[in-house]
Enzyme design. Structure first.
Site, PDB file in Angstrom:
ATOM      1  N   ASP B 343     -16.474 -61.125  80.920  1.00 26.37           N
ATOM      2  CA  ASP B 343     -15.807 -62.403  80.746  1.00 26.37           C
ATOM      3  C   ASP B 343     -16.739 -63.484  81.244  1.00 26.37           C
ATOM      4  O   ASP B 343     -17.426 -63.311  82.242  1.00 26.37           O
ATOM      5  CB  ASP B 343     -14.519 -62.421  81.567  1.00 26.37           C
ATOM      6  CG  ASP B 343     -13.437 -61.637  80.867  1.00 26.37           C
ATOM      7  OD1 ASP B 343     -13.486 -61.575  79.625  1.00 26.37           O
ATOM      8  OD2 ASP B 343     -12.571 -61.087  81.545  1.00 26.37           O
ATOM      9  N   ALA B 412      -2.406 -67.022  76.575  1.00 29.53           N
ATOM     10  CA  ALA B 412      -3.550 -66.593  75.765  1.00 29.53           C
ATOM     11  C   ALA B 412      -3.282 -66.827  74.290  1.00 29.53           C
ATOM     12  O   ALA B 412      -4.196 -66.965  73.485  1.00 29.53           O
ATOM     13  CB  ALA B 412      -3.843 -65.128  76.020  1.00 29.53           C
ATOM     14  N   GLN B 413      -1.985 -66.870  73.921  1.00 26.18           N
ATOM     15  CA  GLN B 413      -1.669 -67.061  72.511  1.00 26.18           C
ATOM     16  C   GLN B 413      -1.745 -68.533  72.102  1.00 26.18           C
ATOM     17  O   GLN B 413      -2.339 -68.872  71.092  1.00 26.18           O
ATOM     18  CB  GLN B 413      -0.280 -66.492  72.195  1.00 26.18           C
ATOM     19  CG  GLN B 413      -0.297 -65.011  71.832  1.00 26.18           C
ATOM     20  CD  GLN B 413      -0.622 -64.126  73.030  1.00 26.18           C
ATOM     21  OE1 GLN B 413      -0.248 -64.427  74.158  1.00 26.18           O
ATOM     22  NE2 GLN B 413      -1.358 -63.055  72.785  1.00 26.18           N
ATOM     23  N   ARG B 415      -3.143 -71.002  73.879  1.00 24.03           N
ATOM     24  CA  ARG B 415      -4.416 -71.532  74.343  1.00 24.03           C
ATOM     25  C   ARG B 415      -4.309 -73.032  74.650  1.00 24.03           C
ATOM     26  O   ARG B 415      -5.244 -73.787  74.428  1.00 24.03           O
ATOM     27  CB  ARG B 415      -5.535 -71.242  73.324  1.00 24.03           C
ATOM     28  CG  ARG B 415      -5.890 -69.746  73.300  1.00 24.03           C
ATOM     29  CD  ARG B 415      -6.628 -69.329  72.073  1.00 24.03           C
ATOM     30  NE  ARG B 415      -7.913 -69.986  71.953  1.00 24.03           N
ATOM     31  CZ  ARG B 415      -8.434 -70.389  70.798  1.00 24.03           C
ATOM     32  NH1 ARG B 415      -7.751 -70.230  69.688  1.00 24.03           N
ATOM     33  NH2 ARG B 415      -9.605 -70.947  70.762  1.00 24.03           N
ATOM     34  N   MET B 416      -3.151 -73.425  75.123  1.00 23.66           N
ATOM     35  CA  MET B 416      -2.925 -74.819  75.505  1.00 23.66           C
ATOM     36  C   MET B 416      -2.076 -74.813  76.750  1.00 23.66           C
ATOM     37  O   MET B 416      -1.322 -73.882  77.013  1.00 23.66           O
ATOM     38  CB  MET B 416      -2.121 -75.549  74.420  1.00 23.66           C
ATOM     39  CG  MET B 416      -2.890 -75.880  73.174  1.00 23.66           C
ATOM     40  SD  MET B 416      -1.909 -76.963  72.133  1.00 23.66           S
ATOM     41  CE  MET B 416      -0.357 -76.114  72.025  1.00 23.66           C
ATOM     42  N   SER B 417      -2.155 -75.890  77.500  1.00 22.53           N
ATOM     43  CA  SER B 417      -1.180 -76.099  78.558  1.00 22.53           C
ATOM     44  C   SER B 417      -0.807 -77.565  78.511  1.00 22.53           C
ATOM     45  O   SER B 417      -1.399 -78.346  77.763  1.00 22.53           O
ATOM     46  CB  SER B 417      -1.775 -75.721  79.912  1.00 22.53           C
ATOM     47  OG  SER B 417      -2.827 -76.595  80.239  1.00 22.53           O
ATOM     48  N   LYS B 429      -3.128 -80.236  76.425  1.00 24.19           N
ATOM     49  CA  LYS B 429      -4.588 -80.146  76.402  1.00 24.19           C
ATOM     50  C   LYS B 429      -4.950 -78.679  76.169  1.00 24.19           C
ATOM     51  O   LYS B 429      -4.210 -77.771  76.554  1.00 24.19           O
ATOM     52  CB  LYS B 429      -5.198 -80.675  77.690  1.00 24.19           C
ATOM     53  CG  LYS B 429      -4.895 -79.852  78.945  1.00 24.19           C
ATOM     54  CD  LYS B 429      -5.652 -80.444  80.122  1.00 24.19           C
ATOM     55  CE  LYS B 429      -5.726 -79.521  81.320  1.00 24.19           C
ATOM     56  NZ  LYS B 429      -4.468 -79.263  82.005  1.00 24.19           N
ATOM     57  N   ASP B 572      -7.800 -58.195  83.886  1.00 19.85           N
ATOM     58  CA  ASP B 572      -6.735 -58.233  84.882  1.00 19.85           C
ATOM     59  C   ASP B 572      -5.364 -58.534  84.301  1.00 19.85           C
ATOM     60  O   ASP B 572      -4.362 -58.163  84.853  1.00 19.85           O
ATOM     61  CB  ASP B 572      -7.064 -59.239  85.991  1.00 19.85           C
ATOM     62  CG  ASP B 572      -7.402 -60.610  85.431  1.00 19.85           C
ATOM     63  OD1 ASP B 572      -7.273 -60.791  84.206  1.00 19.85           O
ATOM     64  OD2 ASP B 572      -7.800 -61.476  86.212  1.00 19.85           O
TER      65      ASP B 572
END
Lengths: 557, 736
Positions: B343, B412-413, B415-417, B429, B572
């Protein structure tokens, strides 16, 4: 002077073999991998009911090999027992059962150990229908098994290793038969006889009557050498002037017996798609050959004692027309392949010189070895070498992209167990069973003591390794030796074949791992050196004690 | 959860140790005399033939020892030792051989006992954490109605009675009664019992940091934990079994080596058994003790004695680095790995990316962008989020304090918060493509805006930075004040935040090292391809997987494995679990979820992804140690032959004295010296077996040359010197 002559002869031989290497190796790779059959072959397949396009698993391939060989043994046995009623038998009687068994096994296993004197035992029918046929097919079986193993390395996840009947047929029809015909003509031109006239009685210039044998020798001689068989038409084998008249026919015979074994690495390299791998195997074979030849030549040239001093070298048991060097090259080539033909008597070599042919066979006949058997023997040793070397570089060992795991190592380990066990057990049993020991000491051994042991050890080494040459002093046509050597030849031939085919199957079922910088390269000098080292050390450790009790003790006295 | 653009990784906190350095090391790997003495009783217990049988080489030695002992007892009544090889044998010869053969077996057992002893010490300290505690079991836990379990009935039960699916409450000061996932709450936990790391860690419900381990202590707050392991199968239980070697199974390579050694032993057994009949004809038979001595000298006792110790020590070396391998097979596979999936964040770059600049799109007010970016980052605990807020404050953003807003965590799906403000408007964003898709859900993005955005994103990507696209949307139905130019329900892109990635120092050298070992590194990142490419070039990785989703990662592993590669990776999160399970070596971080730990075949207690490189090294070292000692063992035979063969038949063949190149004192002293050397070399090599041979990363051919020189050639020469040295002392014995 002698030394320079030796070097010159060896270099000539090397040059000729180098010229043969590529065309013969590529030719074998091409026709064993080809998917086209000619008309004769198609007819044969239809006759035996084989689909030439079907692929066999290793078990199926093995069953075919064993069935074919069993039929061979039975046929050769029966034809010997029936000799009295066959035409062209020169009036010889049926061959006794013990000897028939030994001879049948001997020729089917490509050993060609002869417990008998052919000139006074075998008529032309047995020689031509029985023995000569086996000279062809036993060699073809050996190459077929080697090709099957090579396919195992080359194939990915198929689990099949080719078709035995196709490999056998093509080996005979496309390789052995044509070359043998040409070679027979060359030998004929060199003075080897070819007739069916039986014995001719002549009166010699001293007035005595001598019986001169005839026979279809040239045709037998060619395949005897080219198929690394070695069973002589006459008792004196290639020392007999009718089998091997001149120095150059002798050299030609040497080339014949080395041609296939030394070219098979090329076939291997071509089929696995990396010619450098072939060169590496060739390199290991050639290195052992050169060292062995040098040692034997030096031992014989430097032979000490009254007779050698008077003759200007250790000439006892050697033909004047071949000389020490011609004999040393022939002896080395014959015992490093599975030929076992002789143009001089190994029994009469100097003590340490006599050790060399024995050592050559003990190496497992891998440099270059018999037709096919040499290549598969060397590849097994390469598997062991790769395993040790692989651990030393910190990777699960791989050879040609195939992982060498517990299964592969189990097979290779059993392989290297077979012949030493046969040789040592056979020799030990000859002295351990009281009744047998009495017979061996009373009838068989010509020179008691250290040399007597060497004779027995040589016989079992020769039989278990399917060589067929003999330390002449031993009388082997006894119930014990006919049986024990027969069993040694059978097990020494077919147990390894079972293991090799099992390995081929295991490898063929595997996927191929791509090579990285972390993979041990198996085409460099380093690996060649290691392979030679492993071969020599395994042999030395196994046979050192028994050699110390025989030839070594004799030589150091 | 937390990260902003990384798809499949989570940040791993600040202040990570530089690559190659380990925060903590346990006992050093050198052994001392005390350890050897302490292991003696165990070594004696292992003499039980039923146990010895599992090691065929040493079993042969034990049988030989028993046989010679018997002979030593009987001989005085039969008129002294039997003649051997045509010569007389000193009276004390058989006793000497028997004594040293027993020592050989004991030394072999000692090696194994010392290796196991080290694991035992570790297991004992682990076992203390397993002492049962009182658990507060929640009866009929109702996650929807009473997530905090404040109204539920609680009963006190022993932790040993907890089973899969139970729910318990753990409050500050209590031990966590079993492995599980936090379903409610957040707590700081002292995990030093397991990891040795004294700094407490934070665990909270939901996301990838929800796992707790039984035996660790909750330091603050109150959590509700759902138990995820059966009694007796907890993480600690497995650890104990592993370090004690109880669950040790032979690995494929070990198995193959055992077969080869057994086969060599059989060859030498045949050699020995056939010797007397043959010698009886051409020379003179040798006595039984001499035969036994010959056999023991020839069979590969050195490697046979040390083989299992090497395996146990290999696992132990991993444990010392705080890595728990679930099987020896995994350790071995690590040595074979050809592809490393690493990663980016935390492994190749420092986890904390810093916001460097705000770039508004044309027509967007700069202040508006800063405001939106900062708002969306206020509840974002990651270093990236903090750095955005810090940069915003620097440029004049006034922190509004706690807002009554809904935080939308990163997944992860998506990919924004972002954040959903009380007035119904949103700020988001995230990765460019994800944000663009979100905006496009309601609003058509004009091509001029698109071009502008792409140009900015590209510029930042080429710098190796992470472009973080910020967008806003108004509530459906009414228009918020701060986005007056947006229609109801409309969304628009505001601009881009430039996050700068910092590649770890020295990481490029480590990748070069890996490359020389034949291992390719593939960087996995959620970044767009341009950013990924720049960082990949800077860090020196061989390949990269950009905009990666967990599914992409799994597909990549499958693809590489199809091609015959062995893949190692770390992970993880729960969504890493399929990839961890698919990888040949899957190292789960201890901070990760139970699912990840379950799926991987190793757990790194330090949660340091760079450790994968050490794991590979240890795996290789394990194999090399085996190979080296095998080579050494076989090479030793040459010298032993030169000692024993001339000695065996000196009486009959004086000519063989030429082979006595070491000029050993007498036949009897030669044989005894070889046996003594054979025993002592085992003890001498125990430290090497436990420590492992030195491994320097290099191409296979040069590693081979080096090891052949040391262990092959060394193995040929060492015994010549050693046997001669021992012989000088043996010659002083009366009768020899």
């Amino acid at each position: 002077m002698d030394l320079w002559f030796a070097v010159l002869q060896a270099l000539t031989l090397a040059l000729v073999l180098a010229l043969i290497y590529r065309p013969l190796g590529d030719y074998m790779a091409a026709f064993y991998q080809s998917s086209r059959d000619n008309r004769v072959e198609r007819g044969f397949y239809r006759l035996v009911g084989v689909n030439p396009r079907s692929q066999q698993t290793w078990q199926s391939y093995l069953r075919s090999v064993l069935a074919f060989s069993l039929i061979g043994v039975l046929f050769v046995y029966v034809i010997q027992r029936a000799q009295a009623v066959l035409p062209y038998s020169l009036g010889f009687p049926a061959i006794p059962s013990g000897l028939s068994f030994n001879t049948a096994v001997s020729f089917v296993t490509n050993t060609n150990w002869q417990s008998y004197s052919p000139d006074v035992t075998m008529g032309y029918s047995v020689q031509m229908l029985g023995l000569a046929v086996q000279n062809f097919v036993s060699a073809a079986v050996g190459i077929a098994v080697a090709i099957a193993l090579v396919r195992g390395f080359a194939q990915r996840r198929t689990g099949t290793i080719g078709n035995f009947w196709v490999d056998l047929t093509r080996g005979v029809l496309r390789l052995l038969l044509p070359v043998a015909i040409l070679a027979a003509l060359v030998l004929l031109a060199g003075g080897v006889i070819q007739n069916l006239t039986g014995f001719t009685d002549v009166t010699t210039i001293t007035g005595a009557t001598q019986s001169i044998p005839g026979g279809p020798v040239a045709s037998q001689e060619a395949i005897k050498m080219f198929g690394t068989n070695g069973g002589g038409f006459f008792n004196a084998n290639s020392a007999h002037p009718f089998e091997n008249p001149t120095a150059w026919t002798s050299m030609f015979q040497i080339v014949l017996m080395l041609a296939i074994p030394f070219s098979l690495p090329r076939t291997f390299g071509t089929i696995v798609g990396d010619k450098r791998q072939g060169y590496a195997i060739l390199g290991a074979m050639a290195a052992i050959f050169v060292v062995s030849l040098t040692a034997l030549t030096l031992f014989e040239l430097g032979g000490a004692g009254t007779a050698p001093l008077a003759a200007g070298g250790a000439m006892e048991g050697k033909e004047q027309r071949f000389g020490i060097i011609g004999s040393a090259i022939f002896g080395t080539a014959s015992t490093l392949t599975s030929t076992g033909a002789v143009n001089s008597m190994h029994d009469s070599f100097t003590a340490l010189g006599g050790l060399m042919p024995m050592l050559n066979m003990m190496l497992g006949e891998v440099a270059p070895g018999g037709t096919g058997s040499g290549l598969y023997g060397m590849l097994i040793l390469a598997v062991i070498t790769v395993f040790i070397a692989g651990l030393l570089v910190g990777r699960t060992p791989e050879y040609l992209g195939k992982k060498i795991g517990p299964r592969e190592i189990k097979i290779a380990s059993l392989y290297i167990l077979v012949t030493p066990t046969l040789v040592l057990a056979g020799t030990a049993l000859s002295f351990a069973i009281p009744a047998v020991r009495a017979d061996v000491e009373g009838t068989s051994i010509w020179n008691p003591g250290l040399h007597g042991l060497s004779e027995v050890l040589y016989a079992f080494t020769s039989a278990a390794n399917n060589n067929g040459s003999a330390f002449a002093g031993l009388t082997a046509n006894t119930p014990w030796f006919n049986t024990a050597l027969g069993v040694a030849m059978l097990l020494g031939r077919f147990l390894p074949i079972v293991l090799v085919l099992a390995l081929a199957g295991a490898l063929s079922a595997q996927d191929t791992v791509p090579a990285t910088r972390g993979t041990l390269p198996t085409h460099r000098m380093q690996f060649v050196g290691l392979l030679v080292g492993v071969t020599v050390i395994i042999t030395a450790l196994t046979y050192f004690p028994v050699l110390a009790l025989g030839p070594l003790a004799e030589g150091l006295q | 959860m937390s990260t902003v653009t990384e798809a499949s990784t989570s940040p791993r906190g600040e202040g990570r140790a530089p690559a190659g350095e380990h925060p903590r090391k346990r006992a050093s790997s050198a052994i001392n005399l005390a350890q050897l003495v302490a292991a003696l009783p165990m070594a004696a217990r292992k003499l039980d033939p039923r146990l010895m049988w599992r090691n065929p080489v040493m079993f042969i030695v034990e049988v030989g020892a028993a046989l010679t002992t018997l002979l030593a007892i009987v001989e005085p009544f039969l008129g002294g030792p039997a003649r051997s090889g045509g010569g007389d044998v000193p009276a004390s010869f058989t006793v000497g051989i028997a004594f040293w053969l027993w020592l050989t077996v004991i030394f072999a057992n000692l090696a194994e006992a010392v290796a196991e002893g080290r694991g035992k010490a570790q297991a004992d300290s682990l076992r203390q954490t397993r002492t049962s505690t009182i658990a507060n079991l929640v009866a009929g836990y109702d996650e929807a109605a009473d997530a905090a379990a404040e109204r539920a009935t609680v009963s006190a039960v022993s932790s040993a009675d907890l089973t899969l699916g139970d729910t318990v409450i753990v409050t500050a000061g209590e031990l966590v009664p079993g492995d599980g996932d936090i379903v409610w709450g957040i707590a700081s936990i002292d995990e030093s019992a397991i990891t040795g790391e004294s700094a407490p860690v934070v665990r909270e419900s939901g996301g990838d940091r929800s796992a707790v381990t039984g035996g660790t202590r909750v330091l603050s707050d109150r959590i509700v934990v759902r138990i995820t392991s059966k009694p007796g199968e907890t993480f600690v239980d497995r650890m104990i079994a592993l370090v004690e070697g109880a669950s040790r199974q032979k690995t494929p390579n070990e198995l193959a080596l055992n077969i080869l050694l057994a086969s060599l032993s059989i060859v030498f057994l045949v050699v020995t058994l056939t010797l007397n009949p043959i010698a009886g004809y051409s020379a003179a038979a040798v006595s039984l003790p001499v035969l036994v001595a010959l056999l023991v000298c020839l069979i590969p006792t050195t490697i046979g004695a040390l083989l299992s110790a090497i395996g146990i020590a290999g696992m132990d070396r991993l444990v010392q680095r705080n890595v728990l391998a679930m099987s020896g097979r995994a350790v071995e596979a690590a040595g074979d790995v050809t592809i490393l999936l690493l990663d980016k964040t935390g492994t190749i770059t420092y986890g904390n990316r810093q916001a460097r600049e705000f770039t508004p799109l044309a027509g967007v007010d700069r202040g508006e962008l800063i405001n939106a970016a900062a708002l969306s980052s206020l509840s974002d605990p990651t270093p990236e989020g903090k750095s955005i807020v810090d940069l915003a404050i620097e440029t004049g953003f006034g922190n509004p304090g706690i807002l009554d807003a809904v935080v939308v965590p990163f997944t992860a799906q998506t990919r924004m918060s972002g954040i959903d403000l009380p007035d119904g408007s949103f700020v988001r964003k995230g990765a460019g493509s994800a944000v663009l898709a979100w905006v496009s859900e309601t609003t058509n993005v004009e091509s001029t805006i698109l071009d502008d955005l792409n140009a900015t994103v590209e510029r930042i990507s080429e710098l190796g930075g992470t472009p973080l696209v910020v967008a806003e949307g108004s509530a459906a139905g009414n228009t918020a004040d701060n986005s007056a130019d947006l229609g109801p329900g409309a969304r628009r892109i505001l601009g881009v935040v430039y996050l700068k990635d910092i590649v770890k120092e020295g990481i490029a050298e480590r990748f070069a090292e890996l490359r020389s070992m034949g291992i390719r590194t593939i960087m996995v990142t959620g970044d767009n391809p341009l950013t990924a490419k720049t960082i990949a070039a800077e860090a020196g990785v061989d390949d990269f997987l950009a905009e990666a989703t967990p599914e992409d990662k799994l597909a990549l592993i499958r693809r590489e494995q199809e091609g015959g590669n062995l893949v190692a990776m770390t992970g993880d999160g729960t969504n890493d679990a399929p990839a961890l399970a698919q990888a040949d070596v899957g190292v789960a971080m201890n901070t990760g979820t139970s699912a990840a730990k379950e799926a991987g075949n190793m757990v790194d207690l330090d949660s340091d992804p760079t450790k994968l490189i050490d794991i590979v090294r240890i795996g290789k070292q394990l194999l090399i140690t085996r190979g080296a000692l095998t080579t050494f063992s076989i090479a030793n035979d040459i010298a032993k032959y030169f000692a024993i063969i001339p000695a065996m038949f000196a009486g009959v063949f004086p000519g063989l004295a030429v082979l006595n190149v070491m000029q050993l004192h007498s036949p009897a002293s030669a044989i005894l010296s070889a046996i003594i050397f054979n025993a002592i070399i085992i003890v001498v090599l125990i430290p090497l077996a436990l420590r492992g041979v030195t491994y320097r990363p290099a191409a296979a051919a040069s590693v081979l040359s080096r090891n052949l020189l040391i262990y092959g050639l060394g193995g040929v020469i060492a015994p010549f010197l050693g046997i001669k040295l021992v012989d000088l002392f043996v010659a002083l014995l009366p009768g020899f």
